[in-house]
Design a protein around this motif. Sequence first.
Motif, PDB file in Angstrom:
ATOM      1  N   CYS A 130      42.373   6.576 -34.500  1.00  0.00           N
ATOM      2  CA  CYS A 130      40.920   6.545 -34.305  1.00  0.00           C
ATOM      3  C   CYS A 130      40.498   7.486 -33.178  1.00  0.00           C
ATOM      4  CB  CYS A 130      40.442   5.126 -34.010  1.00  0.00           C
ATOM      5  SG  CYS A 130      40.484   4.030 -35.429  1.00  0.00           S
ATOM      6  N   LEU A 131      41.255   7.495 -32.091  1.00  0.00           N
ATOM      7  CA  LEU A 131      40.941   8.392 -30.978  1.00  0.00           C
ATOM      8  C   LEU A 131      41.099   9.854 -31.376  1.00  0.00           C
ATOM      9  CD1 LEU A 131      42.546   6.499 -27.972  1.00  0.00           C
ATOM     10  CD2 LEU A 131      40.115   6.712 -28.543  1.00  0.00           C
ATOM     11  N   ALA A 132      42.102  10.162 -32.185  1.00  0.00           N
ATOM     12  CA  ALA A 132      42.285  11.542 -32.642  1.00  0.00           C
ATOM     13  C   ALA A 132      41.121  11.987 -33.514  1.00  0.00           C
ATOM     14  CB  ALA A 132      43.602  11.672 -33.408  1.00  0.00           C
ATOM     15  N   VAL A 133      40.666  11.116 -34.393  1.00  0.00           N
ATOM     16  CA  VAL A 133      39.521  11.456 -35.247  1.00  0.00           C
ATOM     17  C   VAL A 133      38.254  11.587 -34.408  1.00  0.00           C
ATOM     18  CG1 VAL A 133      38.038  10.568 -37.092  1.00  0.00           C
ATOM     19  CG2 VAL A 133      40.512  10.473 -37.324  1.00  0.00           C
ATOM     20  N   LEU A 134      38.064  10.682 -33.466  1.00  0.00           N
ATOM     21  CA  LEU A 134      36.890  10.749 -32.590  1.00  0.00           C
ATOM     22  C   LEU A 134      36.919  12.017 -31.752  1.00  0.00           C
ATOM     23  CD1 LEU A 134      34.350   9.363 -31.509  1.00  0.00           C
ATOM     24  CD2 LEU A 134      35.806   8.247 -29.814  1.00  0.00           C
ATOM     25  N   ARG A 135      38.060  12.358 -31.229  1.00  0.00           N
ATOM     26  CA  ARG A 135      38.178  13.578 -30.420  1.00  0.00           C
ATOM     27  C   ARG A 135      37.900  14.808 -31.275  1.00  0.00           C
ATOM     28  NH1 ARG A 135      41.736  17.441 -28.411  1.00  0.00           N
ATOM     29  NH2 ARG A 135      41.600  17.750 -26.163  1.00  0.00           N
ATOM     30  N   ALA A 136      38.403  14.818 -32.489  1.00  0.00           N
ATOM     31  CA  ALA A 136      38.145  15.951 -33.383  1.00  0.00           C
ATOM     32  C   ALA A 136      36.650  16.074 -33.678  1.00  0.00           C
ATOM     33  CB  ALA A 136      38.925  15.782 -34.683  1.00  0.00           C
ATOM     34  N   TYR A 137      36.002  14.951 -33.866  1.00  0.00           N
ATOM     35  CA  TYR A 137      34.555  14.971 -34.127  1.00  0.00           C
ATOM     36  C   TYR A 137      33.795  15.471 -32.902  1.00  0.00           C
ATOM     37  CZ  TYR A 137      29.835  13.341 -34.925  1.00  0.00           C
ATOM     38  OH  TYR A 137      28.488  13.277 -35.051  1.00  0.00           O
TER      39      TYR A 137
END
Length: 170
Positions: A130-137
């Motif tokens: 979730c953090l990786a997806v949030l960071r990518a966003y």
Amino acid sequence: MTLSEYHSRKWTLYTGVMLLMVVTLWWAFYQWRGHPMSTNSMAPFLSTAQHLTRGGDFLIDVEDVRYFKGLDDVVEEDQYIFRTSSTPQQYIYDPIGYPYLIMTATVLFPWLGHQLAIILLQCMIHILLCLAVLRAYMYGNYLLLVWVLIEVVHEGTLAPIPRFRKLWPL
């Protein structure tokens, strides 16, 4: 809006979303504790994690599995640590991949019972993804978001599309 206000709002949002993820996982963990996976299906996996071999044989300690199935309380199941048997028996009814995850969890969290260790590892992996997806966003890396969406959608649903294989070979 100035650049510093923008960054402040962005990090406030980031912190809020992280807090929301942790609270949601905490709530889900305690909400669903009364509905664990069946001991009939979980016990062989947990026992196999203690008997892994290089050949990939699925070996279990039948007595240990029976004892685990006899536990009445979820807390007792979570605290139970499977032992290594000198006479394990072959068990051919489950896939072998999940015991490797359980073994990893028990190495990372040796003070926890095996069932609770795998639950904690799964929660940690979920938070990291979730953090990786949030960071990518947040940083505009939309290619990672597209990759995650493609991985979430089963490959079989995209296989009939001929151009998909040429554009994104998996």
